[in-house]
Design a protein around this motif. Structure first.
Motif, mmCIF file in Angstrom:
data_model
loop_
_atom_site.group_PDB
_atom_site.id
_atom_site.type_symbol
_atom_site.label_atom_id
_atom_site.label_comp_id
_atom_site.label_asym_id
_atom_site.label_seq_id
_atom_site.Cartn_x
_atom_site.Cartn_y
_atom_site.Cartn_z
ATOM 1 N N GLY A 101 0.847 -1.177 0.000
ATOM 2 C CA GLY A 101 0.000 0.000 0.000
ATOM 3 C C GLY A 101 0.882 1.225 0.000
ATOM 4 O O GLY A 101 1.888 1.264 0.692
ATOM 5 N N ARG A 102 0.488 2.238 -0.761
ATOM 6 C CA ARG A 102 1.283 3.449 -0.868
ATOM 7 C C ARG A 102 0.407 4.628 -0.490
ATOM 8 O O ARG A 102 -0.626 4.852 -1.096
ATOM 9 C CB ARG A 102 1.793 3.616 -2.298
ATOM 10 N N ALA A 103 0.826 5.357 0.522
ATOM 11 C CA ALA A 103 0.108 6.567 0.912
ATOM 12 C C ALA A 103 1.006 7.746 0.625
ATOM 13 O O ALA A 103 2.102 7.836 1.167
ATOM 14 C CB ALA A 103 -0.253 6.531 2.390
ATOM 15 N N GLY A 104 0.565 8.620 -0.243
ATOM 16 C CA GLY A 104 1.308 9.836 -0.458
ATOM 17 C C GLY A 104 1.506 10.196 -1.901
ATOM 18 O O GLY A 104 1.608 9.344 -2.767
ATOM 19 N N PRO A 105 1.536 11.497 -2.134
ATOM 20 C CA PRO A 105 1.696 12.013 -3.476
ATOM 21 C C PRO A 105 3.160 12.126 -3.873
ATOM 22 O O PRO A 105 4.048 11.859 -3.097
ATOM 23 C CB PRO A 105 1.076 13.400 -3.363
ATOM 24 N N GLY A 106 3.346 12.536 -5.067
ATOM 25 C CA GLY A 106 4.670 12.928 -5.496
ATOM 26 C C GLY A 106 5.451 11.857 -6.214
ATOM 27 O O GLY A 106 5.032 10.708 -6.338
ATOM 28 N N ALA A 107 6.610 12.273 -6.667
ATOM 29 C CA ALA A 107 7.463 11.433 -7.494
ATOM 30 C C ALA A 107 7.940 10.190 -6.750
ATOM 31 O O ALA A 107 8.012 9.107 -7.341
ATOM 32 C CB ALA A 107 8.652 12.248 -7.985
ATOM 33 N N ILE A 108 8.258 10.319 -5.482
ATOM 34 C CA ILE A 108 8.776 9.161 -4.744
ATOM 35 C C ILE A 108 7.693 8.101 -4.593
ATOM 36 O O ILE A 108 7.926 6.918 -4.844
ATOM 37 C CB ILE A 108 9.343 9.584 -3.377
ATOM 38 N N GLY A 109 6.497 8.507 -4.194
ATOM 39 C CA GLY A 109 5.401 7.555 -4.053
ATOM 40 C C GLY A 109 5.095 6.832 -5.354
ATOM 41 O O GLY A 109 4.855 5.627 -5.374
ATOM 42 N N VAL A 110 5.124 7.569 -6.469
ATOM 43 C CA VAL A 110 4.872 6.966 -7.780
ATOM 44 C C VAL A 110 5.984 5.984 -8.129
ATOM 45 O O VAL A 110 5.722 4.877 -8.614
ATOM 46 C CB VAL A 110 4.714 8.056 -8.864
ATOM 47 N N LYS A 111 7.234 6.357 -7.872
ATOM 48 C CA LYS A 111 8.356 5.462 -8.177
ATOM 49 C C LYS A 111 8.291 4.180 -7.349
ATOM 50 O O LYS A 111 8.554 3.093 -7.851
ATOM 51 C CB LYS A 111 9.684 6.180 -7.961
ATOM 52 N N VAL A 112 7.946 4.304 -6.081
ATOM 53 C CA VAL A 112 7.819 3.120 -5.225
ATOM 54 C C VAL A 112 6.704 2.216 -5.755
ATOM 55 O O VAL A 112 6.877 1.000 -5.866
ATOM 56 C CB VAL A 112 7.558 3.522 -3.754
ATOM 57 N N ALA A 113 5.571 2.800 -6.090
ATOM 58 C CA ALA A 113 4.443 2.014 -6.608
ATOM 59 C C ALA A 113 4.813 1.321 -7.917
ATOM 60 O O ALA A 113 4.511 0.136 -8.111
ATOM 61 C CB ALA A 113 3.225 2.914 -6.811
ATOM 62 N N ASN A 114 5.476 2.034 -8.810
ATOM 63 C CA ASN A 114 5.852 1.447 -10.096
ATOM 64 C C ASN A 114 6.885 0.343 -9.929
ATOM 65 O O ASN A 114 6.827 -0.672 -10.626
ATOM 66 C CB ASN A 114 6.347 2.531 -11.056
ATOM 67 N N ALA A 115 7.831 0.525 -9.014
ATOM 68 C CA ALA A 115 8.836 -0.519 -8.768
ATOM 69 C C ALA A 115 8.166 -1.771 -8.214
ATOM 70 O O ALA A 115 8.483 -2.896 -8.623
ATOM 71 C CB ALA A 115 9.904 -0.007 -7.807
ATOM 72 N N ALA A 116 7.222 -1.592 -7.291
ATOM 73 C CA ALA A 116 6.504 -2.734 -6.721
ATOM 74 C C ALA A 116 5.680 -3.443 -7.800
ATOM 75 O O ALA A 116 5.658 -4.677 -7.857
ATOM 76 C CB ALA A 116 5.606 -2.269 -5.573
ATOM 77 N N ALA A 117 5.029 -2.686 -8.658
ATOM 78 C CA ALA A 117 4.237 -3.282 -9.741
ATOM 79 C C ALA A 117 5.137 -4.060 -10.693
ATOM 80 O O ALA A 117 4.777 -5.145 -11.156
ATOM 81 C CB ALA A 117 3.457 -2.202 -10.489
ATOM 82 N N ALA A 118 6.325 -3.529 -10.967
ATOM 83 C CA ALA A 118 7.269 -4.209 -11.859
ATOM 84 C C ALA A 118 7.743 -5.539 -11.271
ATOM 85 O O ALA A 118 8.109 -6.452 -12.008
ATOM 86 C CB ALA A 118 8.468 -3.305 -12.147
ATOM 87 N N LEU A 119 7.707 -5.651 -9.941
ATOM 88 C CA LEU A 119 8.075 -6.898 -9.271
ATOM 89 C C LEU A 119 6.903 -7.876 -9.197
ATOM 90 O O LEU A 119 7.015 -8.936 -8.606
ATOM 91 C CB LEU A 119 8.595 -6.611 -7.859
#
Length: 192
Positions: free
Chosen positions: A24-42
């Motif tokens: 689960g990702r709570a929060g806006p911005g570039a870091i939150g998006v990068k974390v979400a995308n990295a997790a999805a890629a895994l």
């Protein structure tokens, strides 16, 4: 010498099959998006909550990410919860005893936002009870030092190349603002 199989050390370790986790990702911005995308890629099933997400950030987010209806919905669905939110009056203690109770038993909480978005006493209690498996943050404290399943890393946000470039101008502006405030306050209380 390694402990025997099934020994005390093995009981404290836990293996995660990354592809089966729901971060689960709570929060806006570039870091939150990068974390979400990295997790999805895994291969992880990402769920996020961000009431102030910009259109630009939404375009950058993996289309496989699901939207949580609220913070409570997010914390109840996540096996691993990452926080990427600013600290302000609305976000202080976002993760507290009530929200920790909503989390899945054995979940992991990662806080790389600000210390105050998580109620540290409530996190320690959840760790001690075993409800929360691990807490990882970059805000070391005495309370966390005694927790065997808490990992407190040094905060290195200002150690990036970008921060090194912008820090001098930020401090110069901050000092100038403080000086102006101090001198105007002195003028207002000085006898004339």
């Amino acid at each position: 010498m390694h402990p025997p199989p099934g020994g005390k050390r093995q009981k404290t370790l836990r293996r995660l099959r990354i592809g089966r986790q729901n971060p689960g990702r709570a929060g806006p911005g570039a870091i939150g998006v990068k974390v979400a995308n990295a997790a999805a890629a895994l291969g992880m099933k990402v769920v996020g909550f961000d009431p102030s997400m910009t259109v630009e950030a939404a375009w950058q987010l993996s289309s496989s990410a699901a939207r949580a209806a609220s913070v409570d919905d997010l914390v109840s669905r996540a096996d691993i919860l990452t926080l990427h939110i600013p600290l302000n009056n609305h976000t202080r203690d976002t993760i507290n005893a009530a929200r920790l109770a909503l989390m899945k038993k054995g979940a992991t909480l990662l806080n790389f936002s600000r210390a105050g978005v998580v109620n540290e006493a409530d996190v320690c209690a959840a760790l001690e009870s075993g409800h929360l498996h691990t807490y990882i943050c970059d805000f070391p404290s005495n309370a966390l030092a005694g927790q065997p399943r808490a990992i407190a890393l040094p905060h290195i946000g200002a150690s990036t190349e970008e921060a090194r470039k912008t820090a001098p101008s930020w401090w110069r502006n901050r000092c100038a603002t403080s000086w102006k405030t101090a001198t105007s306050a002195t003028r207002s209380i000085s006898p004339t």
